[in-house]
Design an enzyme around this catalytic site. Structure first.
Site, PDB file in Angstrom:
ATOM      1  N   ARG A  51       0.778  -1.055  -0.168  1.00  0.00           N
ATOM      2  CA  ARG A  51       0.097  -0.075  -0.061  1.00  0.00           C
ATOM      3  C   ARG A  51       0.767   1.366  -0.088  1.00  0.00           C
ATOM      4  NH1 ARG A  51      -3.144  -1.388   5.382  1.00  0.00           N
ATOM      5  NH2 ARG A  51      -1.049  -2.165   6.414  1.00  0.00           N
ATOM      6  N   PHE A  95      -5.307  -3.966  -0.124  1.00  0.00           N
ATOM      7  CA  PHE A  95      -5.552  -5.438  -0.426  1.00  0.00           C
ATOM      8  C   PHE A  95      -7.193  -5.437  -0.047  1.00  0.00           C
ATOM      9  CE2 PHE A  95      -1.318  -6.738   0.381  1.00  0.00           C
ATOM     10  CZ  PHE A  95      -0.657  -6.179  -0.899  1.00  0.00           C
ATOM     11  N   LYS A 149       2.770 -19.505   6.471  1.00  0.00           N
ATOM     12  CA  LYS A 149       2.296 -19.748   7.651  1.00  0.00           C
ATOM     13  C   LYS A 149       2.356 -18.639   8.657  1.00  0.00           C
ATOM     14  CE  LYS A 149       4.784 -20.297  10.903  1.00  0.00           C
ATOM     15  NZ  LYS A 149       5.911 -19.749  11.658  1.00  0.00           N
ATOM     16  N   LYS A 183      14.247 -26.596   3.130  1.00  0.00           N
ATOM     17  CA  LYS A 183      15.592 -26.722   3.728  1.00  0.00           C
ATOM     18  C   LYS A 183      16.400 -27.945   3.142  1.00  0.00           C
ATOM     19  CE  LYS A 183      15.113 -24.196   8.198  1.00  0.00           C
ATOM     20  NZ  LYS A 183      15.932 -23.177   8.144  1.00  0.00           N
ATOM     21  N   ASP A 236       3.854 -21.363  16.724  1.00  0.00           N
ATOM     22  CA  ASP A 236       4.790 -20.787  15.756  1.00  0.00           C
ATOM     23  C   ASP A 236       5.886 -21.788  15.201  1.00  0.00           C
ATOM     24  OD1 ASP A 236       5.912 -18.353  14.636  1.00  0.00           O
ATOM     25  OD2 ASP A 236       7.733 -18.756  16.114  1.00  0.00           O
ATOM     26  N   HIS A 241       6.729 -26.548  11.650  1.00  0.00           N
ATOM     27  CA  HIS A 241       7.944 -27.084  11.417  1.00  0.00           C
ATOM     28  C   HIS A 241       8.317 -28.309  12.202  1.00  0.00           C
ATOM     29  CE1 HIS A 241       8.094 -23.072   9.740  1.00  0.00           C
ATOM     30  NE2 HIS A 241       8.451 -22.312  10.793  1.00  0.00           N
ATOM     31  N   LYS A 346      22.088 -21.633  17.917  1.00  0.00           N
ATOM     32  CA  LYS A 346      21.126 -21.954  16.732  1.00  0.00           C
ATOM     33  C   LYS A 346      21.355 -23.540  16.485  1.00  0.00           C
ATOM     34  CE  LYS A 346      18.999 -20.524  12.604  1.00  0.00           C
ATOM     35  NZ  LYS A 346      17.649 -20.372  13.014  1.00  0.00           N
TER      36      LYS A 346
HETATM   37  N1  LIG Z   1       9.006 -12.335   8.441  1.00  0.00           N
HETATM   38  C1  LIG Z   1       8.951 -13.658   8.655  1.00  0.00           C
HETATM   39  O1  LIG Z   1      10.312 -14.081   8.913  1.00  0.00           O
HETATM   40  C2  LIG Z   1       8.082 -14.594   8.412  1.00  0.00           C
HETATM   41  C3  LIG Z   1       6.799 -14.497   8.128  1.00  0.00           C
HETATM   42  N2  LIG Z   1       5.822 -15.434   7.695  1.00  0.00           N
HETATM   43  C4  LIG Z   1       4.620 -14.882   7.438  1.00  0.00           C
HETATM   44  O2  LIG Z   1       4.636 -14.305   6.022  1.00  0.00           O
HETATM   45  C5  LIG Z   1       3.527 -13.412   5.964  1.00  0.00           C
HETATM   46  C6  LIG Z   1       4.337 -11.792   5.954  1.00  0.00           C
HETATM   47  O3  LIG Z   1       5.089 -11.740   6.981  1.00  0.00           O
HETATM   48  P1  LIG Z   1       5.847 -10.189   7.229  1.00  0.00           P
HETATM   49  O4  LIG Z   1       6.645  -9.939   5.891  1.00  0.00           O
HETATM   50  O5  LIG Z   1       6.675 -10.549   8.635  1.00  0.00           O
HETATM   51  O6  LIG Z   1       4.784  -9.083   7.595  1.00  0.00           O
HETATM   52  P2  LIG Z   1       4.990  -7.453   7.292  1.00  0.00           P
HETATM   53  O7  LIG Z   1       3.752  -7.082   8.199  1.00  0.00           O
HETATM   54  O8  LIG Z   1       6.178  -7.104   7.445  1.00  0.00           O
HETATM   55  O9  LIG Z   1       4.613  -7.276   5.680  1.00  0.00           O
HETATM   56  C7  LIG Z   1       3.173  -7.350   5.403  1.00  0.00           C
HETATM   57  C8  LIG Z   1       3.013  -6.454   3.914  1.00  0.00           C
HETATM   58  O10 LIG Z   1       1.821  -6.624   3.402  1.00  0.00           O
HETATM   59  C9  LIG Z   1       1.161  -5.171   3.294  1.00  0.00           C
HETATM   60  N3  LIG Z   1       0.072  -5.015   3.937  1.00  0.00           N
HETATM   61  C10 LIG Z   1      -0.714  -5.502   4.934  1.00  0.00           C
HETATM   62  N4  LIG Z   1      -1.831  -4.987   4.809  1.00  0.00           N
HETATM   63  C11 LIG Z   1      -1.946  -4.613   3.510  1.00  0.00           C
HETATM   64  C12 LIG Z   1      -3.230  -4.032   3.047  1.00  0.00           C
HETATM   65  N5  LIG Z   1      -4.540  -4.005   3.594  1.00  0.00           N
HETATM   66  N6  LIG Z   1      -3.075  -3.682   1.781  1.00  0.00           N
HETATM   67  C13 LIG Z   1      -1.806  -3.449   1.213  1.00  0.00           C
HETATM   68  N7  LIG Z   1      -0.744  -3.884   1.824  1.00  0.00           N
HETATM   69  C14 LIG Z   1      -1.030  -4.488   3.044  1.00  0.00           C
HETATM   70  C15 LIG Z   1       2.314  -4.508   4.301  1.00  0.00           C
HETATM   71  O11 LIG Z   1       2.299  -3.160   3.970  1.00  0.00           O
HETATM   72  P3  LIG Z   1       2.633  -1.943   5.160  1.00  0.00           P
HETATM   73  O12 LIG Z   1       3.964  -2.129   5.210  1.00  0.00           O
HETATM   74  O13 LIG Z   1       1.989  -0.597   4.507  1.00  0.00           O
HETATM   75  O14 LIG Z   1       1.793  -2.369   6.258  1.00  0.00           O
HETATM   76  C16 LIG Z   1       3.492  -5.236   3.964  1.00  0.00           C
HETATM   77  O15 LIG Z   1       4.133  -4.859   2.789  1.00  0.00           O
HETATM   78  C17 LIG Z   1       2.848 -13.377   7.277  1.00  0.00           C
HETATM   79  O16 LIG Z   1       1.737 -14.371   6.768  1.00  0.00           O
HETATM   80  C18 LIG Z   1       3.695 -14.057   8.371  1.00  0.00           C
HETATM   81  O17 LIG Z   1       2.930 -14.915   9.170  1.00  0.00           O
HETATM   82  C19 LIG Z   1       6.082 -16.545   7.976  1.00  0.00           C
HETATM   83  C20 LIG Z   1       7.369 -17.139   8.317  1.00  0.00           C
HETATM   84  C21 LIG Z   1       8.429 -15.951   8.811  1.00  0.00           C
HETATM   85  O1  LIG Z   2       8.660 -19.771  10.910  1.00  0.00           O
HETATM   86  C1  LIG Z   2       9.391 -19.502  11.911  1.00  0.00           C
HETATM   87  O2  LIG Z   2      10.687 -19.624  11.783  1.00  0.00           O
HETATM   88  C2  LIG Z   2      11.614 -19.140  12.269  1.00  0.00           C
HETATM   89  C3  LIG Z   2      12.761 -19.986  12.507  1.00  0.00           C
HETATM   90  O3  LIG Z   2      13.386 -20.394  11.092  1.00  0.00           O
HETATM   91  P1  LIG Z   2      14.858 -20.654  10.815  1.00  0.00           P
HETATM   92  O4  LIG Z   2      15.069 -21.116   9.460  1.00  0.00           O
HETATM   93  O5  LIG Z   2      15.595 -19.654  11.268  1.00  0.00           O
HETATM   94  O6  LIG Z   2      15.118 -22.059  11.698  1.00  0.00           O
HETATM   95  C4  LIG Z   2      11.348 -18.535  13.772  1.00  0.00           C
HETATM   96  O7  LIG Z   2      12.408 -17.695  14.257  1.00  0.00           O
HETATM   97  C5  LIG Z   2      10.062 -17.595  13.680  1.00  0.00           C
HETATM   98  O8  LIG Z   2       9.714 -17.117  14.952  1.00  0.00           O
HETATM   99  C6  LIG Z   2       8.926 -18.566  12.911  1.00  0.00           C
HETATM  100  O9  LIG Z   2       7.914 -17.849  12.645  1.00  0.00           O
END
Ligand SMILES: NC(=O)C1=CN([C@@H]2O[C@H](COP(=O)(O)OP(=O)(O)OC[C@H]3O[C@@H](n4cnc5c(N)ncnc54)[C@H](OP(=O)(O)O)[C@@H]3O)[C@@H](O)[C@H]2O)C=CC1
Ligand SMILES: O=C1O[C@H](COP(=O)(O)O)[C@@H](O)[C@H](O)[C@H]1O
Length: 493
Positions: A51, A95, A149, A183, A236, A241, A346
């Site tokens: 957004r 979205f 997830k 992995k 989590d 996993h 780790k």
């Molecule tokens: N980060 C990680 O390491 C991991 C993440 N995940 C999963 O991946 C997914 C993404 O996580 P993550 O990247 O951390 O989340 P973030 O909150 O960092 O990113 C979400 C993104 O979606 C955008 N967004 C959210 N709502 C809207 C909307 N209504 N319209 C447009 N854009 C929107 C956000 O924009 P804005 O910045 O403007 O809010 C941002 O770009 C989640 O389901 C999370 O559970 C899974 C494993 C690990």
């Molecule tokens: O999905 C997740 O995984 C990470 C750990 O992933 P790894 O590849 O670094 O072992 C975990 O830290 C996080 O909390 C969880 O959402």
């Protein structure tokens, strides 16, 4: 397409959440590597969607920054960077606003490539996005969706989310990510178990006494309090996993490497997993929460002192439990699992402990060490060690035994091969249309059933987590849980 074929078909990849943490830390890096290694079809295009008010140049500059900070210098060149960035475009989309999806339809207007949607956004948005894409006429029978997830926080909520996705996409078009399945060493479990006749015949309760799975992290919650405190380590890490690792270790041989053959076998394991019911809550499971401590010589705060913390939180950052798989292969074999944040190192490791010889003829004092262990190191230092007994060398040693590893270190054994990040493998498989590394709906649901039951037990007994200092291996009771069975968590490698 065959599993041998590593080229991907050309796709239009629409990445929802294009400026989020996962995209910037992992997804562009993975796509960049695929492109650089010639595994991405020339015509493949990537549309970033979020957004924030960016134009294409600002978006590409942001992705370039992300790549420059995360891709090693010797794996970067201006040529490969320019080629990859040239695939990227950006559209500003809310979205939740169906009208905004016209921008995606417009991007697709001249394209005949199949559309792949990657939802790198909170799961609460999956349903809205799928239905808006459908209403905007963006989808056809060739479209695929990749979802991150966690899918929900319980069986019921996961069913709602899966129903919403399933209303638009057939199961054969849904790619549910569990990045552990991408992995390299986790995939290697398939090769290790099903390509080696040596292990095939020994992989059961007649030969294996118990199995350990440890997934230890040094990180805390890394600014993700809002998400993590609602989830906890059980949802989590265990629900996804650790359950997947358990399935890969315990499943029966699939009839082929075909996705459903593998997933059918994993589901059988989850169905046979003994629940931790109320009588076992005090003996077979330990729930912990870290307090302040030291990791690698550095002081780190406790969970309740993390940024944004609610000081009353009882969310667990550590879980250890003992379970059994109630089938012919595994009857009577305990599986000990543990995972936690802020642990001393780790380490993701699986240890298979084999039973001792039925008739022992060596020094009685050495009897307890006379077993084999197979240690599968998933990260770091990926490799496999088989601990075998040999005669201790030297004229004065008689027939004294010694334990030593037959050791396969993947970095040394395959020095020229870079071990790809999980997301590279998973994105490649999506582009190839292969689902065997993705999780089917019934796997998620059986896993949630088991997890929900444990959470209900904790809640009905009002059980609080036990404290453990950051930098330790978890609450002392997690050590007691295994020592009460006359065993200990494996420590050497
Ligand atoms: N980060 C990680 O390491 C991991 C993440 N995940 C999963 O991946 C997914 C993404 O996580 P993550 O990247 O951390 O989340 P973030 O909150 O960092 O990113 C979400 C993104 O979606 C955008 N967004 C959210 N709502 C809207 C909307 N209504 N319209 C447009 N854009 C929107 C956000 O924009 P804005 O910045 O403007 O809010 C941002 O770009 C989640 O389901 C999370 O559970 C899974 C494993 C690990
Ligand atoms: O999905 C997740 O995984 C990470 C750990 O992933 P790894 O590849 O670094 O072992 C975990 O830290 C996080 O909390 C969880 O959402």
């Amino acid at each position: 397409m065959s599993l041998k074929d590593d080229t991907s078909t050309a796709v239009d990849l629409a990445l929802f959440g294009a400026l989020g943490d996962l995209a910037l830390r992992k997804l562009y890096v993975a796509l960049y590597h695929l492109d650089r290694e010639g595994l991405m079809a020339d015509e493949t295009r990537v549309l970033g969607l979020a957004r924030q008010d960016y134009d294409g140049d600002a978006f590409r500059a942001r992705v370039r920054d992300a790549l420059e900070s995360r891709v090693r210098a010797d794996e970067r060149s201006e040529e490969s960077m320019t080629r990859f960035l040239g695939r990227l475009e950006y559209r500003q989309v809310d979205f939740k606003t169906p009208g905004d999806y016209a921008a995606i339809a417009q991007w697709r207007s001249d394209s005949s490539l199949p559309l792949t949607i990657y939802l790198s956004v909170p799961a609460a948005l999956y349903g809205d996005i799928c239905s808006s894409l459908s209403s905007a006429g963006c989808l056809d029978d060739a479209s695929r969706v990749v979802v991150e997830k966690p899918i929900g926080y319980s069986l019921e909520s996961s069913q709602e989310i899966n129903d919403a996705i399933g209303a638009v996409f057939d199961e054969s078009r849904i790619y549910r990510i569990d990045h552990y399945l991408g992995k390299e060493t986790v995939q290697n479990l398939l090769a290790l178990r099903f390509a080696n006749p040596l292990f095939g015949g020994q992989w059961n309760q007649s030969h294996i006494s118990h199995v350990e799975i440890t997934v230890a992290e040094t990180v805390g919650i890394e600014g993700r309090w809002g998400y993590f405190d609602q989830a906890g380590q059980l949802r989590d890490m265990v629900q996804n996993h650790l359950m997947q690792l358990l399935c890969m270790i315990a499943m029966d041989p699939p009839s082929s490497l075909d996705a459903d053959s593998i997933r059918d076998e994993k589901v059988k394991v989850l169905k046979a997993l003994r629940p931790i019911d109320s009588e076992r809550l005090n003996t077979d499971v330990v729930r912990g929460q870290y307090i302040g401590g030291t990791i690698g010589g550095k002081a780190v705060p406790g969970y309740l002192d993390e940024e944004g913390a609610n000081v009353d939180s009882r969310t667990e950052t550590f879980v250890a439990f003992k379970t059994e798989i109630q089938n012919w292969r595994w009857a009577g074999v305990p599986f000990y699992l543990r995972t936690g944040k802020r642990m001393p190192e780790k380490l993701s490791q699986i240890v298979i402990h084999f039973r001792p010889q039925s008739h022992y003829i060596f020094d009685p004092d050495q009897r307890s060490m006379a077993t084999n262990r197979l240690i599968i190191r998933l990260q770091p230092d990926e490799g496999i060690a088989l601990q075998v007994l040999t005669k201790d060398s030297g004229l004065d040693k008689g027939m004294r035994l010694r334990t030593g590893p037959l050791y396969l270190d993947f970095h040394t054994a395959f020095p020229s091969a870079r071990i790809p990040d999980a997301y590279e493998r998973l994105l490649l498989e999506v582009m190839k249309g292969q689902q065997y590394l993705f999780v089917r709906r019934d796997e998620i649901e059986y896993s949630w059933r088991w997890v929900d039951r444990l959470i209900d037990g904790w809640e009905s007994r009002d059980m609080a987590p036990r404290r453990y200092p950051a930098g330790s291996w978890g609450p002392v009771s997690s050590i007691a849980m295994i020592t009460q069975d006359g065993r200990s968590w494996y420590e050497d490698y």
